[in-house]
Design an enzyme around this catalytic site. Structure first.
Site, PDB file in Angstrom:
ATOM      1  N   HIS A  38      -7.830 -34.826  -7.429  1.00 27.62           N
ATOM      2  CA  HIS A  38      -8.550 -35.029  -6.161  1.00 27.62           C
ATOM      3  C   HIS A  38     -10.052 -35.137  -6.392  1.00 27.62           C
ATOM      4  O   HIS A  38     -10.699 -36.052  -5.875  1.00 27.62           O
ATOM      5  CB  HIS A  38      -8.206 -33.875  -5.206  1.00 27.62           C
ATOM      6  CG  HIS A  38      -9.140 -33.748  -4.039  1.00 27.62           C
ATOM      7  ND1 HIS A  38      -9.187 -34.660  -3.014  1.00 27.62           N
ATOM      8  CD2 HIS A  38     -10.074 -32.805  -3.732  1.00 27.62           C
ATOM      9  CE1 HIS A  38     -10.106 -34.290  -2.134  1.00 27.62           C
ATOM     10  NE2 HIS A  38     -10.659 -33.173  -2.537  1.00 27.62           N
ATOM     11  N   HIS A  62     -17.158 -30.121  -6.316  1.00 23.87           N
ATOM     12  CA  HIS A  62     -17.304 -29.722  -4.909  1.00 23.87           C
ATOM     13  C   HIS A  62     -16.362 -28.622  -4.457  1.00 23.87           C
ATOM     14  O   HIS A  62     -16.652 -27.920  -3.499  1.00 23.87           O
ATOM     15  CB  HIS A  62     -17.221 -30.935  -3.969  1.00 23.87           C
ATOM     16  CG  HIS A  62     -15.844 -31.425  -3.636  1.00 23.87           C
ATOM     17  ND1 HIS A  62     -15.141 -32.291  -4.437  1.00 23.87           N
ATOM     18  CD2 HIS A  62     -15.038 -31.185  -2.575  1.00 23.87           C
ATOM     19  CE1 HIS A  62     -13.979 -32.571  -3.882  1.00 23.87           C
ATOM     20  NE2 HIS A  62     -13.879 -31.902  -2.748  1.00 23.87           N
ATOM     21  N   GLU A  66     -15.425 -22.949  -3.747  1.00 23.80           N
ATOM     22  CA  GLU A  66     -14.520 -22.646  -2.625  1.00 23.80           C
ATOM     23  C   GLU A  66     -13.103 -22.295  -3.093  1.00 23.80           C
ATOM     24  O   GLU A  66     -12.461 -21.414  -2.533  1.00 23.80           O
ATOM     25  CB  GLU A  66     -14.486 -23.878  -1.706  1.00 23.80           C
ATOM     26  CG  GLU A  66     -13.726 -23.684  -0.428  1.00 23.80           C
ATOM     27  CD  GLU A  66     -13.770 -24.949   0.443  1.00 23.80           C
ATOM     28  OE1 GLU A  66     -14.864 -25.512   0.611  1.00 23.80           O
ATOM     29  OE2 GLU A  66     -12.712 -25.351   0.938  1.00 23.80           O
ATOM     30  N   ASP A  67     -12.626 -22.976  -4.118  1.00 21.53           N
ATOM     31  CA  ASP A  67     -11.218 -22.814  -4.494  1.00 21.53           C
ATOM     32  C   ASP A  67     -10.988 -21.875  -5.666  1.00 21.53           C
ATOM     33  O   ASP A  67      -9.846 -21.698  -6.098  1.00 21.53           O
ATOM     34  CB  ASP A  67     -10.594 -24.187  -4.801  1.00 21.53           C
ATOM     35  CG  ASP A  67     -10.374 -25.001  -3.536  1.00 21.53           C
ATOM     36  OD1 ASP A  67     -10.569 -24.451  -2.441  1.00 21.53           O
ATOM     37  OD2 ASP A  67     -10.035 -26.187  -3.639  1.00 21.53           O
ATOM     38  N   ASP A 128     -14.358 -37.191   0.482  1.00 21.17           N
ATOM     39  CA  ASP A 128     -13.369 -36.095   0.446  1.00 21.17           C
ATOM     40  C   ASP A 128     -12.303 -36.324   1.516  1.00 21.17           C
ATOM     41  O   ASP A 128     -11.098 -36.192   1.274  1.00 21.17           O
ATOM     42  CB  ASP A 128     -14.143 -34.793   0.696  1.00 21.17           C
ATOM     43  CG  ASP A 128     -13.343 -33.540   0.425  1.00 21.17           C
ATOM     44  OD1 ASP A 128     -12.322 -33.615  -0.284  1.00 21.17           O
ATOM     45  OD2 ASP A 128     -13.764 -32.470   0.914  1.00 21.17           O
TER      46      ASP A 128
END
Ligand SMILES: Nc1nc2c(ncn2[C@@H]2O[C@H](COP(=O)(O)OP(=O)(O)O)[C@@H](OP(=O)(O)OP(=O)(O)O)[C@H]2O)c(=O)[nH]1
Length: 189
Positions: A38, A62, A66-67, A128
């Site tokens: 992705h 990116h 966050e992940d 995105d």
């Protein structure tokens, strides 16, 4: 004497960094693709549509902050800044949701804040959403019924309103991807 790193070398270093952070992460889709697919797609979309190098590098990174929040060694914005500089770290910060907030708040914030972000962050976020809309039809997240996919499409369209207006070719690709996803979901109804 140190030689300045070329942009190509930085891009590849960011791809390696992202691949390592996302090594154990998969997409939510039925195909369970490696998550790094992705971020590579988002970065490629930006590079193909003339976005600046800092946006392409930030695209690769990116989702690393966050992940990785549940990982043994989470990636921080300070890590990104140390490795890639303040400009890239600032773009990553702009496109990272605060996972401490309730999901409805995060989703509403994306709609509300889209137009206030920097040019690089807006283009990144639009790419995105293009990648995520493709995934919604090609490999929908496990357990998402038709209504949930329609809801995601509508929400992504509302976020995109604030992201468009900077890169006409990317805007057009979002529109085409949105229309295609809508048509395919309508055909399934
Ligand atoms: N559509 C889609 N999303 C996937 C897939 N795999 C992982 N995701 C992530 O899941 C999010 C959509 O799932 P939700 O249940 O709506 O939201 P949540 O994970 O943030 O709670 C997307 O967030 P987002 O806010 O849209 O994007 P982002 O800003 O977090 O990148 C995206 O990051 C996939 O295969 N398809």
């Amino acid at each position: 004497m140190d030689t300045p790193e070329s942009t190509l070398a930085t891009v590849l270093r960011a791809a390696v960094f992202a691949a390592r952070v996302h090594a154990t992460h998969t997409r939510k889709g039925a195909a369970a693709e490696p998550y790094v697919n992705h971020v590579l797609e988002v970065a490629a979309l930006l590079a193909e549509h003339g976005a600046p190098p800092a946006a392409v590098i930030a695209a690769l990174l990116h989702d690393t902050v966050e992940d990785s929040d549940a990982d043994p060694t989470p990636t921080t914005l300070a890590d990104i800044e140390a490795a890639f500089g303040a400009e890239v770290a600032s773009i990553v910060a702009e496109v990272s949701d605060d996972k401490a907030l309730p999901k409805e708040v995060r989703k509403a914030n994306q709609v509300r804040q889209a137009a206030k972000k920097s040019a690089a962050a807006r283009q990144l976020k639009l790419a995105d959403k293009i990648s995520n809309l493709r995934a919604i039809t090609d490999s929908p997240p496990h357990g998402w019924d038709h209504a949930r996919r329609v809801e995601y499409l509508g929400w992504a369209g509302r976020v995109a309103i604030g992201l468009k207006g900077l890169n006409p070719a990317l805007d057009a690709l979002f529109e085409a991807t949105y229309r295609e996803a809508l048509a395919r979901l309508a055909a399934e109804a």
